[in-house]
Write an enzyme that holds these catalytic residues in place. Structure first.
Site, PDB file in Angstrom:
ATOM      1  N   SER A  43       0.822  -1.209   0.000  1.00 18.74           N
ATOM      2  CA  SER A  43       0.000   0.000   0.000  1.00 18.74           C
ATOM      3  C   SER A  43       0.860   1.266   0.000  1.00 18.74           C
ATOM      4  CB  SER A  43      -0.889  -0.061   1.266  1.00 18.74           C
ATOM      5  OG  SER A  43      -1.649   1.098   1.424  1.00 18.74           O
ATOM      6  N   SER A 100      -5.533  13.554  -3.055  1.00 21.08           N
ATOM      7  CA  SER A 100      -6.401  14.728  -2.951  1.00 21.08           C
ATOM      8  C   SER A 100      -5.849  15.835  -2.075  1.00 21.08           C
ATOM      9  CB  SER A 100      -7.770  14.313  -2.441  1.00 21.08           C
ATOM     10  OG  SER A 100      -7.685  13.964  -1.073  1.00 21.08           O
ATOM     11  N   HIS A 155     -10.532  10.896  -7.405  1.00 20.17           N
ATOM     12  CA  HIS A 155     -10.375  12.325  -7.710  1.00 20.17           C
ATOM     13  C   HIS A 155     -10.080  12.567  -9.184  1.00 20.17           C
ATOM     14  CE1 HIS A 155     -10.798  13.844  -3.673  1.00 20.17           C
ATOM     15  NE2 HIS A 155     -10.221  12.726  -3.288  1.00 20.17           N
ATOM     16  N   THR A 213     -15.677   6.921  -7.612  1.00 23.78           N
ATOM     17  CA  THR A 213     -16.858   7.404  -6.885  1.00 23.78           C
ATOM     18  C   THR A 213     -17.833   8.069  -7.852  1.00 23.78           C
ATOM     19  OG1 THR A 213     -17.643   8.774  -5.047  1.00 23.78           O
ATOM     20  CG2 THR A 213     -15.877   9.689  -6.362  1.00 23.78           C
ATOM     21  N   LYS A 273     -18.154  12.656  -6.538  1.00 20.93           N
ATOM     22  CA  LYS A 273     -17.313  13.837  -6.738  1.00 20.93           C
ATOM     23  C   LYS A 273     -17.614  14.438  -8.116  1.00 20.93           C
ATOM     24  CE  LYS A 273     -14.499  12.567  -2.869  1.00 20.93           C
ATOM     25  NZ  LYS A 273     -13.437  11.756  -2.292  1.00 20.93           N
ATOM     26  N   THR A 322     -26.378  -4.471   2.671  1.00 24.99           N
ATOM     27  CA  THR A 322     -26.758  -3.071   2.816  1.00 24.99           C
ATOM     28  C   THR A 322     -27.728  -2.721   1.689  1.00 24.99           C
ATOM     29  OG1 THR A 322     -25.864  -0.843   3.130  1.00 24.99           O
ATOM     30  CG2 THR A 322     -24.816  -2.172   1.446  1.00 24.99           C
ATOM     31  N   THR A 323     -28.624  -1.802   1.970  1.00 28.51           N
ATOM     32  CA  THR A 323     -29.625  -1.408   0.986  1.00 28.51           C
ATOM     33  C   THR A 323     -28.967  -0.826  -0.263  1.00 28.51           C
ATOM     34  OG1 THR A 323     -31.226  -1.017   2.729  1.00 28.51           O
ATOM     35  CG2 THR A 323     -31.624   0.104   0.637  1.00 28.51           C
TER      36      THR A 323
HETATM   37  C1  LIG Z   1     -13.538  10.762  -1.080  1.00 28.31           C
HETATM   38  C2  LIG Z   1     -12.596   9.613  -1.271  1.00 28.31           C
HETATM   39  C3  LIG Z   1     -13.059   8.299  -1.225  1.00 28.31           C
HETATM   40  C4  LIG Z   1     -14.443   7.958  -0.786  1.00 28.31           C
HETATM   41  O1  LIG Z   1     -15.386   8.229  -1.769  1.00 28.31           O
HETATM   42  P1  LIG Z   1     -16.876   8.579  -1.305  1.00 28.31           P
HETATM   43  O2  LIG Z   1     -17.710   8.271  -2.475  1.00 28.31           O
HETATM   44  O3  LIG Z   1     -16.853  10.031  -0.908  1.00 28.31           O
HETATM   45  O4  LIG Z   1     -17.176   7.706  -0.126  1.00 28.31           O
HETATM   46  C5  LIG Z   1     -12.200   7.271  -1.559  1.00 28.31           C
HETATM   47  N1  LIG Z   1     -10.920   7.521  -1.898  1.00 28.31           N
HETATM   48  C6  LIG Z   1     -10.422   8.778  -1.911  1.00 28.31           C
HETATM   49  C7  LIG Z   1      -9.009   8.992  -2.294  1.00 28.31           C
HETATM   50  C8  LIG Z   1     -11.238   9.858  -1.574  1.00 28.31           C
HETATM   51  O5  LIG Z   1     -10.744  11.087  -1.539  1.00 28.31           O
END
Ligand SMILES: *Cc1c(COP(=O)(O)O)cnc(C)c1O
Length: 404
Positions: A136, A188, A216, A244, A247, A276-277
């Site tokens: 990691s 980030s 990101h 994600t 964002k 989970t739902t």
């Molecule tokens: C924000 C973030 C996440 C989590 O994503 P969410 O959809 O907000 O839960 C995962 N990895 C990094 C690097 C992030 O900045």
């Protein structure tokens, strides 16, 4: 046992360090991003948001908003169940196909957030692959760290963005153990980017699988918004791409993409996926609309890049110390948690500028900062207003300037 006192003592410590978190209460106004109202001590006040992760304003894009409303009218609010028990909607299946296509992978799997997707995917890989070692990057996000911890697999940390250190660390692991190299494309807090090709070369040499967090970067890099790996033509070299919907896509939820067997493996063994739902169908419909839009439209990405370049240039001219990096994230370094909070408060109160102070433990002590994320909807006048405010604050508070 006085539990209240136990709670309060730790909170008091945080406050004394200047690291107590205060949330700005915002009311977003659809169609006005990056303008929003801030509920402050003197009531609501319109401000310009400079630290949003809705990087491209897609959360207020008319097509995306309409998709969510239409799907809500058609299907109602909730999904009504877990993916396993009545909760898999046609919208989820369509969105997973859209995501697989985005990253040129065979399959994709949705989660209720990016955090959960990292936690669940790394947790499952680490615990289900016998003898697995997760290798990691030292600056990986909390969601990856927690997933690795939860997996109870052996973990080896390699020096941030350093393929040579990765090579050394991998060489020390027996050849027959499954190795997972986990890293991010855009980090980030510093806005720096991983040397993805070099990392893949090293991983290949040691027969390791690659796991990249493009949270990101998705929507913002690559000709179709597939992330930095798409921009560099490297998506096929990554075993698992995580992203994600919350964002740049402006919605909510997280996902992984990879081979059919990989996604089916996580689907079948991951507690965080199954118990989970499922996401509301309307959220999935909105996310798919946003992804589709950003697959073909370049205007948001181009305009964002232009505004990022303008802000950087002005900060350099004014000698406001900021980290240089190839991304859309501009960290302005303060180096003290109390000053960082104070500057953020003054910007909000006196200048109508909202930027959240970033303090420990999100960043190391002594590197406290303001993190600006210019987007396509910040005007040139917004940039000038921000730079004027920072310039006068740097003067008033006698803050150090950076000589070019
Ligand atoms: C924000 C973030 C996440 C989590 O994503 P969410 O959809 O907000 O839960 C995962 N990895 C990094 C690097 C992030 O900045």
């Amino acid at each position: 046992m006085d539990f209240e006192k136990l709670f309060q003592n730790q909170l008091d410590d945080l406050k004394a360090e200047g690291n107590y978190r205060i949330f700005a209460e915002m009311e977003r106004k659809c169609g006005q991003h990056p303008r929003a109202a801030n509920q402050g001590p003197d009531g609501a006040k319109d401000v310009t948001v400079w630290c949003s992760n809705d990087y491209l304003g897609m959360g207020q894009h008319p097509d995306v908003v309409e998709a969510m409303i239409d799907a809500t009218r058609a299907c109602g609010t909730g999904s009504g169940g877990t993916r396993n028990i009545s909760g898999t909607a046609v919208q989820h299946v369509a969105l997973e196909a859209e995501l697989a296509d985005l990253h040129h992978k065979e399959a994709a799997l949705l989660f209720t957030s990016g955090y959960v997707s990292n936690w669940a995917a790394l947790g499952t890989l680490g615990s289900r692959l016998p003898g697995a070692v997760i290798v990691s990057d030292s600056l990986n996000h909390a969601s990856m760290i927690e997933g690795i911890r939860h997996s109870r697999a052996d973990k080896v940390i390699w020096r941030h963005n350093d393929p040579e250190d990765l090579d050394r660390k991998l060489a020390e692991i027996p050849a027959d153990r499954p190795k997972i190299v986990a890293f991010e494309s855009v980090y980030s807090m510093d806005g720096d980017m991983a040397p993805i090709a070099e990392i893949c070369d090293v991983a290949d040499k040691h027969g390791a699988m690659t796991y990249i967090d493009e949270v990101h970067a998705v929507g913002m890099y690559g000709p179709r918004g597939g992330g930095v790996a798409e921009e560099l033509g490297l998506m096929d070299r990554i075993t698992l791409i995580e992203g994600t919907l919350g964002k740049a896509f402006g919605c909510f939820g997280g996902y992984i993409t990879g081979s059919k067997a990989l996604c089916d493996f996580i689907r079948s063994f991951s507690s965080g996926f199954i118990f989970t739902t499922a996401l509301p169908p309307a959220v999935a419909a909105a996310a798919q609309t946003s992804i589709r839009h950003l697959k073909s439209s370049q205007v948001e990405r181009q305009r964002q890049r232009a505004q990022v370049a303008k802000l950087r240039k002005r900060l350099t001219q004014l000698g406001i110390p900021h980290l240089d990096n190839p991304s859309h994230i501009i960290p302005v370094m303060i180096g003290d948690p109390i000053k960082c909070r104070m500057i953020s408060d003054i910007l909000m109160q006196d200048f109508g500028i909202y930027v959240q102070p970033i303090n420990y433990p999100t960043v190391p002590k002594g590197t406290e900062r303001l993190r600006f994320t210019p987007g396509p909807l910040h005007s040139d006048a917004d940039i000038e207003h921000l730079c004027g405010a920072l310039n006068s604050l740097w003067q008033q508070c006698a803050l150090a300037r950076q000589v070019a």
